[in-house]
Scaffold this active site. Structure first.
Site, PDB file in Angstrom:
ATOM      1  N   CYS A  26       6.803   2.580  -6.107  1.00 36.19           N
ATOM      2  CA  CYS A  26       6.145   3.692  -5.416  1.00 36.19           C
ATOM      3  C   CYS A  26       5.868   3.348  -3.937  1.00 36.19           C
ATOM      4  CB  CYS A  26       4.892   4.106  -6.177  1.00 36.19           C
ATOM      5  SG  CYS A  26       4.372   5.775  -5.783  1.00 36.19           S
TER       6      CYS A  26
ATOM      7  N   HIS B   8       5.689   3.868 -11.759  1.00 36.75           N
ATOM      8  CA  HIS B   8       4.819   2.694 -11.891  1.00 36.75           C
ATOM      9  C   HIS B   8       4.929   2.044 -13.269  1.00 36.75           C
ATOM     10  CE1 HIS B   8       2.252   3.494  -8.304  1.00 36.75           C
ATOM     11  NE2 HIS B   8       2.532   4.755  -8.563  1.00 36.75           N
TER      12      HIS B   8
ATOM     13  N   GLU C 132       4.178  -0.777 -14.006  1.00 37.47           N
ATOM     14  CA  GLU C 132       3.026  -1.687 -14.150  1.00 37.47           C
ATOM     15  C   GLU C 132       1.826  -1.007 -14.809  1.00 37.47           C
ATOM     16  OE1 GLU C 132       4.112  -0.332 -11.399  1.00 37.47           O
ATOM     17  OE2 GLU C 132       2.501   0.136  -9.981  1.00 37.47           O
TER      18      GLU C 132
HETATM   19  N1  GLN Z   1       1.938   8.418  -1.683  1.00 35.50           N
HETATM   20  C1  GLN Z   1       1.791   6.997  -1.579  1.00 35.50           C
HETATM   21  C2  GLN Z   1       2.313   6.467  -0.256  1.00 35.50           C
HETATM   22  O1  GLN Z   1       2.714   7.191   0.586  1.00 35.50           O
HETATM   23  C3  GLN Z   1       2.454   6.263  -2.712  1.00 35.50           C
HETATM   24  C4  GLN Z   1       1.719   6.540  -3.991  1.00 35.50           C
HETATM   25  C5  GLN Z   1       1.761   5.440  -4.991  1.00 35.50           C
HETATM   26  O2  GLN Z   1       2.108   4.284  -4.722  1.00 35.50           O
HETATM   27  N2  GLN Z   1       1.324   5.780  -6.159  1.00 35.50           N
HETATM   28  O3  GLN Z   1       2.316   5.284  -0.079  1.00 35.50           O
END
Ligand code: GLN
Length: 203
Positions: free
Chosen positions: A83, A182, A184
């Site tokens: 992410c 994710h 994790e």
């Molecule tokens: N929207 C977040 C960002 O721009 C990422 C979100 C996440 O890691 N769950 O970093």
């Protein structure tokens, strides 16, 4: 570099680094938290967690970590990002904050917060290349998607249903992996296992 089992660092500036470390530890991989250039220099691979890419970028700049991270990328350090970690690893970030840094560890263009408001956070079952067995339950939280990939990048997974069907959410380039979601957070260790195996094979 280390003698014996490779040590997987987890970038611990911000985000869910504890969950990544726990997943790696469950697989029996030695881990270390990474907050300083010296800590970065002592690991054999790096996980960049989920969290907030702009906050991570700001902290990395403040702590003098951007240059060491770019050097690690140039030196070929294996990396996995989930992410926000995927955003940090990208060559180009769309809809990012203008000053946010990314490491160009993967030849991908990502779009931040790409899934839009209605589906800011959602779950989906995904088939990921290299992940054997049943589909993965993937958790997306204000996730990016991969807008485009360079010729060296293998697409490992795409969203299969709904308005974002076909969007790329898992990629690999050599010893580097990234997912929009994710693993994790779900207890499904198969993506971490894929990464640990890449790192072990390499060393
Ligand atoms: N929207 C977040 C960002 O721009 C990422 C979100 C996440 O890691 N769950 O970093």
């Amino acid at each position: 570099m280390t003698v014996g089992a490779p040590v997987i660092g987890v970038l611990a500036l911000q985000g869910d680094f504890r969950e990544h470390r726990a997943a790696l530890a469950e697989l029996g991989a030695p881990t270390a938290l990474v907050r300083t250039p010296a800590e970065l220099a002592s690991v054999d691979a790096l996980v960049i967690p989920g969290g907030e890419s702009t906050a991570m970028s700001t902290l990395a700049v403040r702590l003098g970590m951007i240059e060491p991270l770019c050097e690690a990328v140039a030196a070929g350090l294996p990396m996995y990002g989930s992410c926000a970690g995927m955003i940090l690893m990208a060559a180009e970030v769309l809809d990012g904050r203008p000053d946010q840094q990314s490491l160009a560890a993967l030849d991908i263009v990502v779009r931040r917060n790409a899934f839009g408001r209605q589906v800011d956070s959602f779950e989906a079952d995904l088939d990921i290349a290299g992940v054997v067995g049943e589909p993965m339950r993937a958790v997306f939280i204000r996730a990016p998607w991969v807008e485009s990939v360079g010729p060296e990048v293998e697409v490992l997974g795409r969203v299969s249903t709904g308005p974002a069907a076909g969007r790329i959410v898992a990629v690999r380039q050599g010893d580097r992996l990234a997912t929009s979601f994710h693993p994790e957070l779900t207890g499904d260790l198969r993506v971490h296992e894929l990464f640990v195996n890449l790192v072990r094979e390499r060393s």
